[in-house]
Design a protein around this motif. Structure first.
Motif, short mmCIF file in Angstrom:
data_model
loop_
_atom_site.label_atom_id
_atom_site.label_comp_id
_atom_site.label_asym_id
_atom_site.label_seq_id
_atom_site.Cartn_x
_atom_site.Cartn_y
_atom_site.Cartn_z
N PRO A 93 -51.06 -14.26 10.78
CA PRO A 93 -49.70 -14.55 10.33
C PRO A 93 -49.53 -15.99 9.85
O PRO A 93 -48.86 -16.23 8.83
N ARG A 96 -51.07 -16.34 6.47
CA ARG A 96 -50.32 -15.60 5.45
C ARG A 96 -49.21 -16.47 4.88
O ARG A 96 -49.03 -16.57 3.66
N MET A 97 -48.46 -17.15 5.75
CA MET A 97 -47.38 -18.02 5.28
C MET A 97 -47.95 -19.24 4.57
O MET A 97 -47.38 -19.72 3.57
N ASP A 276 -55.95 -11.93 3.66
CA ASP A 276 -54.59 -11.42 3.79
C ASP A 276 -54.48 -10.03 3.17
O ASP A 276 -53.80 -9.15 3.70
N ASP A 338 -41.34 -12.58 10.66
CA ASP A 338 -40.93 -12.87 9.28
C ASP A 338 -42.07 -12.74 8.28
O ASP A 338 -41.81 -12.80 7.07
N VAL A 339 -43.29 -12.60 8.75
CA VAL A 339 -44.42 -12.48 7.82
C VAL A 339 -45.22 -11.20 8.04
O VAL A 339 -46.30 -11.05 7.50
N THR A 342 -45.03 -8.13 3.49
CA THR A 342 -45.18 -9.03 2.35
C THR A 342 -44.05 -8.91 1.33
O THR A 342 -44.08 -9.61 0.31
N LEU A 347 -40.76 -13.34 1.59
CA LEU A 347 -42.04 -13.02 0.96
C LEU A 347 -41.80 -11.92 -0.07
O LEU A 347 -40.99 -11.02 0.15
#
Length: 352
Positions: A93, A96-97, A276, A338-339, A342, A347
């Motif tokens: 995670p 990813r951000m 990801d 929040d992630v 996608t 996102l």
């Protein structure tokens, strides 16, 4: 060798916890594509945007003295956070951000109109010879190739010697051959300009990045097992495709093989975008269950990553766990929830 836990944990308290995203429309998500499928014009547009970010003034030099550009902001934050975001349950995670913010900055700071590409290394890891010819190493429509060979067998700075390394020196071609990496090697964020080095280990890469390895990782039944397989172990033998990408390109001496300063090589973002993508793919193999499946410790090297038998105290990561990025992203906290998707919470991308 155990990584030192950062002494700057107090930075986590520089601002009150908050979620940085609001619900936003995502009717037209960006489509991230594999590098070799892009046209030459699309590749040049992306490479130019990366070079633009490397020339754009940074925002975090007050905290990290080595920062010279917005691109450096990302390297500095990764250096600062390495011992907090690796071998923990929010490793994927957090990254990813990290990559999503990079993609956003390429678009908002450098007028890039595309999405962040990814490098599907399994297409090149069919043999050592094929890996050396990967399109990402092209001198014109790629990131340049290897550095000249440097014997590092007796180099005391090398933490893990990678078998079959073929380079180690400054890259000699491509758009980043004259670039000075601002920080690293290691975990110092002081200014230390040096050339971008690569040390490609094709046999190692072919053994860690092939489709068999990918299929094994994707066959995990739950996120905890999937994440253990993704992150692998700390030794070269125990590496899977996360370590395989870093060390397959970075060998003993390459920037991308340095666990702290690895974003100094722009291939870092191509590698992590593919990771990801594979998490996204794993999630969508059973979306109803996996859209909220998370787990693992909040402390580096705690169970199930207790490589050293030290048994540090920890709590299990949940969807409400707050990840920190300091001044790299608005917030500075982002909740894991929040992630997880996608195309929600700000996102807005998918994969082709």
């Amino acid at each position: 060798m155990r990584l030192a836990i950062l002494s700057s944990l107090a930075l986590l308290a520089i601002a009150p916890p908050s979620s940085v995203f609001a619900e936003a429309d995502c009717s037209e998500p960006l489509v991230r594509k594999e590098w070799r499928t892009l046209s030459s014009e699309e590749k040049q547009s992306y490479l130019s945007a990366v070079q633009c970010l490397q020339k754009t003034p940074g925002k975090t030099s007050d905290s990290y003295p080595g920062v010279q550009s917005r691109y450096d902001d990302f390297q500095a934050e990764h250096i600062q956070m390495t011992d907090l975001v690796h071998f923990v349950g929010f490793f994927q995670p957090w990254h990813r951000m990290f990559v999503a913010q990079y993609e956003s900055d390429l678009r908002s700071w450098c007028n890039y109109t595309g999405a962040q590409p990814y490098w599907d290394w399994s297409l090149d890891a069919v043999s050592p010879e094929a890996f050396l010819k990967a399109p990402v190493f092209d001198a014109v429509d790629g990131f340049g190739g290897n550095g000249p060979y440097v014997d590092s067998a007796n180099d005391p700075s090398v933490v893990a010697h990678i078998p079959g390394k073929t380079g180690g020196g400054c890259i000699t071609d491509g758009p980043f051959k004259d670039r000075k990496v601002s920080m690293g090697p290691g975990k110092s964020t002081k200014l230390n300009p040096h050339c971008l080095r690569r040390d490609i280990a094709p046999e190692f890469a072919a053994s860690k990045l092939n489709s068999t390895m990918v299929d094994w990782v994707l066959s995990a039944d739950n996120f905890l097992e999937f994440d253990i397989r993704v992150q692998g172990g700390i030794s070269a033998d125990a590496a899977t495709y996360h370590g395989g990408g870093h060390r397959g390109v970075g060998g003993d001496l390459g920037e991308i093989a340095d666990i702290y300063s690895s974003p100094g090589d722009p291939l870092f973002f191509m590698h992590h975008a593919n990771m990801d993508r594979l998490w996204h793919k794993w999630q969508h193999l059973d979306w109803d269950t996996r859209q909220s499946d998370i787990g693992g410790p909040d402390t580096q090297f705690a169970y199930p990553f207790d490589f050293f038998g030290t048994n540090p105290s920890y709590a299990n990561v949940t969807l409400n766990y707050k990840m920190t990025y300091h001044n790299l992203v608005p917030g500075p906290f982002v909740k894991v929830r929040d992630v997880m998707e996608t195309q929600k919470h700000g996102l807005c991308y998918t994969y082709e």
